[in-house]
Design a protein around this motif. Structure first.
Motif, mmCIF file in Angstrom:
data_model
loop_
_atom_site.group_PDB
_atom_site.id
_atom_site.type_symbol
_atom_site.label_atom_id
_atom_site.label_comp_id
_atom_site.label_asym_id
_atom_site.label_seq_id
_atom_site.Cartn_x
_atom_site.Cartn_y
_atom_site.Cartn_z
ATOM 1 N N HIS A 20 61.499 20.478 0.086
ATOM 2 C CA HIS A 20 60.350 21.066 -0.626
ATOM 3 C C HIS A 20 59.462 19.954 -1.196
ATOM 4 O O HIS A 20 58.227 19.986 -1.030
ATOM 5 C CB HIS A 20 60.887 21.970 -1.740
ATOM 6 N N GLY A 59 67.453 30.430 0.446
ATOM 7 C CA GLY A 59 66.274 30.011 -0.298
ATOM 8 C C GLY A 59 66.586 29.828 -1.762
ATOM 9 O O GLY A 59 67.752 29.903 -2.177
ATOM 10 N N GLY A 61 64.599 29.734 -6.043
ATOM 11 C CA GLY A 61 63.485 29.945 -6.945
ATOM 12 C C GLY A 61 63.935 29.650 -8.365
ATOM 13 O O GLY A 61 65.134 29.627 -8.649
ATOM 14 N N MET A 76 59.826 28.082 -5.603
ATOM 15 C CA MET A 76 60.090 29.120 -4.607
ATOM 16 C C MET A 76 60.091 28.454 -3.237
ATOM 17 O O MET A 76 59.103 27.852 -2.825
ATOM 18 C CB MET A 76 59.003 30.187 -4.663
ATOM 19 N N LYS A 77 61.213 28.561 -2.551
ATOM 20 C CA LYS A 77 61.337 27.921 -1.227
ATOM 21 C C LYS A 77 62.322 28.714 -0.390
ATOM 22 O O LYS A 77 63.412 29.060 -0.850
ATOM 23 C CB LYS A 77 61.827 26.474 -1.394
ATOM 24 N N THR A 78 61.935 29.006 0.845
ATOM 25 C CA THR A 78 62.821 29.659 1.802
ATOM 26 C C THR A 78 63.273 28.617 2.809
ATOM 27 O O THR A 78 62.461 27.799 3.266
ATOM 28 C CB THR A 78 62.087 30.811 2.519
ATOM 29 N N SER A 88 62.064 35.435 0.338
ATOM 30 C CA SER A 88 61.218 35.113 -0.812
ATOM 31 C C SER A 88 60.884 36.363 -1.620
ATOM 32 O O SER A 88 60.795 36.300 -2.850
ATOM 33 C CB SER A 88 59.950 34.387 -0.378
ATOM 34 N N LYS A 89 60.722 37.502 -0.974
ATOM 35 C CA LYS A 89 60.459 38.749 -1.702
ATOM 36 C C LYS A 89 61.626 39.097 -2.620
ATOM 37 O O LYS A 89 61.432 39.498 -3.769
ATOM 38 C CB LYS A 89 60.214 39.907 -0.735
ATOM 39 N N LEU A 92 61.756 36.517 -5.507
ATOM 40 C CA LEU A 92 60.671 36.767 -6.453
ATOM 41 C C LEU A 92 60.961 38.004 -7.296
ATOM 42 O O LEU A 92 60.768 37.983 -8.519
ATOM 43 C CB LEU A 92 59.339 36.910 -5.710
ATOM 44 N N THR A 111 50.222 27.250 -7.340
ATOM 45 C CA THR A 111 50.538 26.991 -5.940
ATOM 46 C C THR A 111 49.352 26.282 -5.304
ATOM 47 O O THR A 111 48.303 26.113 -5.929
ATOM 48 C CB THR A 111 50.932 28.291 -5.190
ATOM 49 N N ALA A 120 52.264 32.030 0.746
ATOM 50 C CA ALA A 120 52.765 32.130 -0.632
ATOM 51 C C ALA A 120 51.779 32.918 -1.491
ATOM 52 O O ALA A 120 52.181 33.804 -2.256
ATOM 53 C CB ALA A 120 52.987 30.736 -1.218
ATOM 54 N N TYR A 124 52.502 36.507 -3.543
ATOM 55 C CA TYR A 124 52.266 36.738 -4.966
ATOM 56 C C TYR A 124 51.248 37.859 -5.186
ATOM 57 O O TYR A 124 51.424 38.693 -6.073
ATOM 58 C CB TYR A 124 51.834 35.447 -5.656
#
Length: 151
Positions: A20, A59, A61, A76-78, A88-89, A92, A111, A120, A124
């Motif tokens: 990342h 992932g 976060g 936040m990283k997948t 990521s959903k 989050l 971001t 991304a 959001y």
């Protein structure tokens, strides 16, 4: 998928965070990089989660407390092999749920503004985040966008 608090000592998690950071360095000038390194993610005001399917890291976060009512989404990283699978959903949503449990009334994030960060920003937006002015210690930056959501 299991999402759990992580101490950032495992090699898979360290590798994901370093990946990342390398990506941020390749895409943004140094003064526009706001990603936290491993030490920053271990601070007491930050909670870091990793998402797993058996032994496979999906992932991560993090949630940084800005004050008693305001949190910031970080890191936040997948994992590259898990893109477009809803990881990521889920992370989050986990962070939003935790922020609500803590009694926060606002979540914000920074971001990138370039095309590589478009997915991304769309994520959001789909969760109700709106674009806003810089918050906390951030300043206006053509390489950054800021988003916030009342919860």
């Amino acid at each position: 998928m299991e999402i759990r608090v992580d101490d950032l000592t495992g090699s898979k998690v360290k590798e994901l965070i370093m990946n990342h950071l390398r990506m941020m360095e390749a895409q943004s000038p140094p003064e526009s990089i706001h990603a936290l390194n491993l030490d920053g993610l271990r601070r007491p005001d930050v909670t870091f989660w990793s998402a797993w399917e058996k032994c496979e890291l999906l992932g991560c976060g993090a949630l940084k407390e800005l004050d008693a009512q305001h949190g910031e989404i970080k890191s936040m990283k997948t994992a590259s092999g898990q893109l477009r699978k809803g990881v990521s959903k889920k992370i989050l949503q986990h962070i939003i749920d935790e922020a609500q449990k803590r009694g926060y009334n606002r979540l914000s994030l920074e971001t990138g503004s370039i095309e590589e960060f478009f997915p991304a920003r769309k994520l959001y937006e789909s969760f109700g985040f709106n674009y806003c002015r810089p918050f906390s210690n951030y300043r206006e930056d053509k390489n950054s966008v800021f988003m916030t959501k009342e919860i």
